[in-house]
Design a protein around this motif. Sequence first.
Motif, mmCIF file in Angstrom:
data_model
loop_
_atom_site.group_PDB
_atom_site.id
_atom_site.type_symbol
_atom_site.label_atom_id
_atom_site.label_comp_id
_atom_site.label_asym_id
_atom_site.label_seq_id
_atom_site.Cartn_x
_atom_site.Cartn_y
_atom_site.Cartn_z
ATOM 1 N N VAL A 83 11.758 2.335 -4.672
ATOM 2 C CA VAL A 83 11.049 3.257 -3.802
ATOM 3 C C VAL A 83 9.608 2.802 -3.701
ATOM 4 O O VAL A 83 8.935 2.603 -4.706
ATOM 5 N N HIS A 84 9.180 2.641 -2.476
ATOM 6 C CA HIS A 84 7.811 2.211 -2.201
ATOM 7 C C HIS A 84 7.022 3.413 -1.680
ATOM 8 O O HIS A 84 7.438 4.072 -0.742
ATOM 9 N N SER A 85 5.915 3.709 -2.300
ATOM 10 C CA SER A 85 5.118 4.845 -1.837
ATOM 11 C C SER A 85 3.770 4.360 -1.320
ATOM 12 O O SER A 85 3.208 3.398 -1.821
ATOM 13 N N THR A 86 3.296 5.037 -0.317
ATOM 14 C CA THR A 86 2.005 4.725 0.274
ATOM 15 C C THR A 86 1.147 5.969 0.196
ATOM 16 O O THR A 86 1.592 7.062 0.525
ATOM 17 N N VAL A 87 -0.057 5.781 -0.245
ATOM 18 C CA VAL A 87 -0.994 6.897 -0.326
ATOM 19 C C VAL A 87 -1.757 6.971 0.986
ATOM 20 O O VAL A 87 -2.315 5.982 1.457
ATOM 21 N N ILE A 88 -1.741 8.136 1.576
ATOM 22 C CA ILE A 88 -2.460 8.369 2.828
ATOM 23 C C ILE A 88 -3.616 9.313 2.527
ATOM 24 O O ILE A 88 -3.422 10.373 1.946
ATOM 25 N N SER A 89 -4.807 8.906 2.939
ATOM 26 C CA SER A 89 -5.994 9.716 2.659
ATOM 27 C C SER A 89 -6.111 10.878 3.629
ATOM 28 O O SER A 89 -5.508 10.890 4.706
ATOM 29 N N ALA A 90 -6.925 11.849 3.251
ATOM 30 C CA ALA A 90 -7.179 13.012 4.105
ATOM 31 C C ALA A 90 -7.822 12.580 5.417
ATOM 32 O O ALA A 90 -7.537 13.140 6.479
ATOM 33 N N VAL A 91 -8.679 11.563 5.359
ATOM 34 C CA VAL A 91 -9.335 11.059 6.562
ATOM 35 C C VAL A 91 -8.302 10.474 7.520
ATOM 36 O O VAL A 91 -8.358 10.697 8.728
ATOM 37 N N GLU A 92 -7.333 9.742 6.989
ATOM 38 C CA GLU A 92 -6.282 9.168 7.828
ATOM 39 C C GLU A 92 -5.429 10.258 8.474
ATOM 40 O O GLU A 92 -5.080 10.157 9.655
ATOM 41 N N VAL A 93 -5.106 11.289 7.718
ATOM 42 C CA VAL A 93 -4.322 12.399 8.272
ATOM 43 C C VAL A 93 -5.115 13.097 9.374
ATOM 44 O O VAL A 93 -4.582 13.385 10.455
ATOM 45 N N ALA A 94 -6.388 13.356 9.122
ATOM 46 C CA ALA A 94 -7.231 14.015 10.129
ATOM 47 C C ALA A 94 -7.300 13.175 11.398
ATOM 48 O O ALA A 94 -7.200 13.709 12.513
ATOM 49 N N THR A 95 -7.438 11.867 11.245
ATOM 50 C CA THR A 95 -7.489 10.981 12.403
ATOM 51 C C THR A 95 -6.170 11.012 13.165
ATOM 52 O O THR A 95 -6.149 11.058 14.398
#
Length: 168
Positions: free
Chosen positions: A1-13
């Motif tokens: 399982v490969h996980s990627t961390v997505i930042s709050a800034v990326e989600v907002a964008t």
Amino acid sequence: VHSTVISAVEVATMLGQGSISDVYNLFTAIINNDNQTSFTLLEQQYNKGIELSLLLEDLLAVCHHVTMYKILGNPPVALSEFEAQSANTLAQSTSLPALIKIWQILLKGLEEIHKATTPINTARMIIAKLTLLDSMGDVAKMITFINKNPEISKNISVAIPTDTPQFL
């Protein structure tokens, strides 16, 4: 399982939202009648993919916070330390009539953005209106000036009814 961390800034964008500091920077440039900086900040937001209607909603929220600091000394909602400090600082240097005009232009602008075929052009015109507020003149002052200078108003008939509430 490969996980990627997505930042709050990326989600907002991804959702078309900008950072609150960018919104306060734009509002500050508007208050300072700095059209060059205002247009640059607007273009930066647009180029980041910020949804222009959300940007106007954020500017309305900032205007409301600044107005509440101006009238009440603090807003009736919880703000981050950055927002509270920024809103309070802007309230110290901005008149209530200017804040009310800004609110009206933003509110009307939000309606226009929703109807626009080219929202960025509409947003640019809204920013132009906002940064030129000081040069538009105060209608009540113009009417008073004309009424006090009859030689100017020979061909102009302007009267304020006596039953009209006077706010100035």
